[in-house]
Design a protein around this motif. Structure first.
Motif, mmCIF file in Angstrom:
data_model
loop_
_atom_site.group_PDB
_atom_site.id
_atom_site.type_symbol
_atom_site.label_atom_id
_atom_site.label_comp_id
_atom_site.label_asym_id
_atom_site.label_seq_id
_atom_site.Cartn_x
_atom_site.Cartn_y
_atom_site.Cartn_z
ATOM 1 N N ALA A 28 0.830 -1.208 0.000
ATOM 2 C CA ALA A 28 0.000 0.000 0.000
ATOM 3 C C ALA A 28 0.864 1.257 0.000
ATOM 4 O O ALA A 28 0.556 2.239 -0.691
ATOM 5 N N LEU A 29 1.958 1.229 0.755
ATOM 6 C CA LEU A 29 2.874 2.380 0.778
ATOM 7 C C LEU A 29 3.471 2.621 -0.610
ATOM 8 O O LEU A 29 3.670 3.761 -1.025
ATOM 9 N N GLU A 30 3.739 1.542 -1.323
ATOM 10 C CA GLU A 30 4.294 1.656 -2.677
ATOM 11 C C GLU A 30 3.230 2.087 -3.693
ATOM 12 O O GLU A 30 3.469 2.947 -4.537
ATOM 13 N N ASN A 31 2.067 1.498 -3.589
ATOM 14 C CA ASN A 31 1.020 1.756 -4.589
ATOM 15 C C ASN A 31 0.380 3.126 -4.453
ATOM 16 O O ASN A 31 -0.035 3.735 -5.442
ATOM 17 N N PHE A 32 0.270 3.617 -3.209
ATOM 18 C CA PHE A 32 -0.393 4.905 -2.971
ATOM 19 C C PHE A 32 0.603 5.921 -2.431
ATOM 20 O O PHE A 32 0.352 6.613 -1.440
ATOM 21 N N ASN A 33 1.740 5.996 -3.107
ATOM 22 C CA ASN A 33 2.820 6.890 -2.677
ATOM 23 C C ASN A 33 2.511 8.320 -3.132
ATOM 24 O O ASN A 33 3.089 8.841 -4.091
ATOM 25 N N LEU A 34 1.583 8.944 -2.419
ATOM 26 C CA LEU A 34 1.104 10.275 -2.808
ATOM 27 C C LEU A 34 1.774 11.402 -2.029
ATOM 28 O O LEU A 34 1.577 12.574 -2.335
ATOM 29 N N CYS A 35 2.523 11.045 -0.992
ATOM 30 C CA CYS A 35 3.243 12.044 -0.192
ATOM 31 C C CYS A 35 2.288 13.122 0.339
ATOM 32 O O CYS A 35 2.595 14.314 0.302
ATOM 33 N N ASN A 36 1.131 12.695 0.786
ATOM 34 C CA ASN A 36 0.212 13.677 1.367
ATOM 35 C C ASN A 36 -0.408 13.098 2.624
ATOM 36 O O ASN A 36 0.284 12.465 3.406
ATOM 37 N N LYS A 37 -1.688 13.284 2.827
ATOM 38 C CA LYS A 37 -2.337 12.879 4.063
ATOM 39 C C LYS A 37 -2.289 11.371 4.286
ATOM 40 O O LYS A 37 -2.605 10.598 3.395
ATOM 41 N N THR A 38 -1.934 11.005 5.501
ATOM 42 C CA THR A 38 -2.009 9.599 5.888
ATOM 43 C C THR A 38 -3.369 9.349 6.542
ATOM 44 O O THR A 38 -4.100 10.285 6.872
#
Length: 471
Positions: A28-38
């Motif tokens: 999930a960290l790799e696929n949704f690497n959006l660098c925004n809200k967690t």
């Protein structure tokens, strides 16, 4: 750095052994690497509470051996207490209807429970994230249930702080009940009112907001926990479904109930839209109130200058002495964000398909953010702005006397057309209505002063047909 190897249906991954999460979270960290809200940490903690309730229930039913259940319960409590907040860093915006969030919680609880039983993280033969922590559950009943609980708790906090804000406006209504100012419509001079009447209106609109928000709690109370994937309860038992709801009610001390239709509770998210709609309405009202305060505070010499907001910080890097109404400006922006979130929630809710809404993550993020913002905004608005508002009584009276607003009081006596003529004359000669009437000699000075007494003009006549002055 020490690593462990974890496997899933796609393959295997090296996992930093200091981490409590596992392979599903890494993907999930790799696929949704959006660098925004967690993901919202309060949402995470309520999911952990659901896991605790499920472990207690499965232990009671004999589905989960006591040692495993106790370790899962203890690990869940530690997540609830915030001991593992740094292990939940996946994006709030994710595919899978919240599966990544649920997996993240399952893995952290499982690996901590493994440690509590004396094992090493990743040894899922001791406690398995899915077989044990996620027993009798699905993302599709866990996440909506956790979101309902988180929302109910936050709604209660919002109501508490919004009530205090309403009371602060009530206090200003009383404090300024005998100070008169010029009322405006379309930003143009209208008729007299008291400063207190304006603050009283703010209190009343917040009272309605409180009523609307309170009403939304009722439809949040029905949880779909036990419905598993689509509400049919596959891989759960009737006894589990009934007992887990009771367990969760006991743990939360909230009046929550098992939904009559678990299928409905799994696929429909309208109760979240209802909450958001009430928050949006409140936000619209807060924008109106904050804009009013900015206008009345404007100047202080080149604008209305009728009230003084507390000075909070220097207002300009180039203009010395300038102080901006930063708190009302902040309130306006927070309110706009809540309105934007409502649009996102509405679209996400309407985008559900068949037996599930895949956009629960967006609904959760947007709704919990709106609730957090409204709670904090209510506190800051009250403490840093409303409580400290002062009134420039002399400026209020000056603006009122200089305006043509008082001429409205003459209409019952001299008619609309003649009143217009006097108003035009006052503007042309740059005189007050009082001065014009003195000069016209239509009434005695005592009669003029009575007719134009603001205390007589801020309320209806005491009985129908009353004439204040007889010429």
């Amino acid at each position: 750095m020490k690593y462990r190897i974890e496997k899933d249906l796609i393959g295997s991954k090296e996992i930093d052994d200091s981490k409590y999460y596992g392979i599903n979270t890494v993907r999930a960290l790799e696929n949704f690497n959006l660098c925004n809200k967690t993901i919202n940490i309060d949402f995470v903690r309520e999911i952990a509470l659901v896991k605790k309730a499920a472990a207690i229930t499965n232990m009671k039913l004999g589905n989960l051996e006591e040692k495993k259940a106790e370790a899962i319960i203890k690990a869940s409590e530690e997540v609830i207490e915030g001991n593992f907040d740094d292990q939940f860093k996946i994006s709030a915006f994710q595919g899978g209807a919240g599966t990544s969030t649920n997996m993240n919680v399952n893995e952290v609880i499982a690996n901590r429970a493994i440690e509590l039983m004396g094992g090493n993280k990743g040894d899922y033969s001791i406690i398995h994230p899915l077989n044990d922590v996620n027993m009798s559950q699905s993302t599709n009943d866990v996440c909506p249930t956790a979101l309902r609980i988180a929302t109910i708790k936050k709604v209660k906090t919002v109501i508490k702080e919004l009530q205090k804000l309403k009371e602060a406006f009530n206090e200003k209504e009383d404090q300024f009940s005998e100070i008169y100012r010029l009322g405006r419509t379309q930003l143009m001079d209208a008729v007299p009112m008291t400063v207190g009447q304006g603050f009283g209106a703010y209190s009343k609109v917040l009272e309605r907001d409180l009523y609307r928000i309170r009403k939304t709690e009722e439809n949040l109370k029905d949880i779909n926990l036990g419905g598993t994937a689509i509400g049919t309860g596959l891989n759960a038992t009737d006894r589990y479904i009934f007992i887990v709801a009771d367990t969760l009610r006991h743990l939360t001390k909230l009046d929550i109930n098992r939904a009559n239709s678990l299928v409905d509770g799994t696929q429909n998210t309208d109760s979240f839209v209802e909450v958001s709609s009430a928050l949006k309405t409140c936000a619209a009202n807060l924008i109106k109130i904050s804009n009013d305060l900015r206008i009345l505070n404007s100047g202080p010499r080149g604008g209305f200058g009728e009230i003084a907001l507390p000075a909070r910080q220097a207002g300009s890097s180039i203009m010395p002495g300038k102080v901006n109404p930063v708190i009302p400006e902040m309130i306006g922006q927070i309110s706009m964000r809540i309105i934007a979130n409502d649009t996102a929630i509405t679209l996400a809710s309407s985008s559900g398909q068949l037996e599930l809404n895949a956009f629960i993550p967006l609904i959760a993020e947007s709704l919990l953010e709106s609730l957090d913002l409204l709670e904090k905004a209510s506190v800051l608005f009250r403490e840093k702005c409303v409580d400290g508002i002062l009134v420039n009584e002399a400026r209020c009276l000056e603006n009122l006397e200089k305006s043509t607003a008082l001429v409205t009081a003459l209409v019952p006596h001299i008619g609309y057309d003649r009143a217009c003529e006097l108003a035009k004359k006052a503007l042309k000669e740059d005189k007050s209505m009082r001065e014009i009437l003195y000069a016209e000699g239509l009434y005695s000075k005592e009669q003029v002063d009575f007719m134009l007494d603001p205390s007589q003009l801020i309320k209806p006549a005491s009985f129908e047909g009353e004439v204040r002055v007889v010429s």
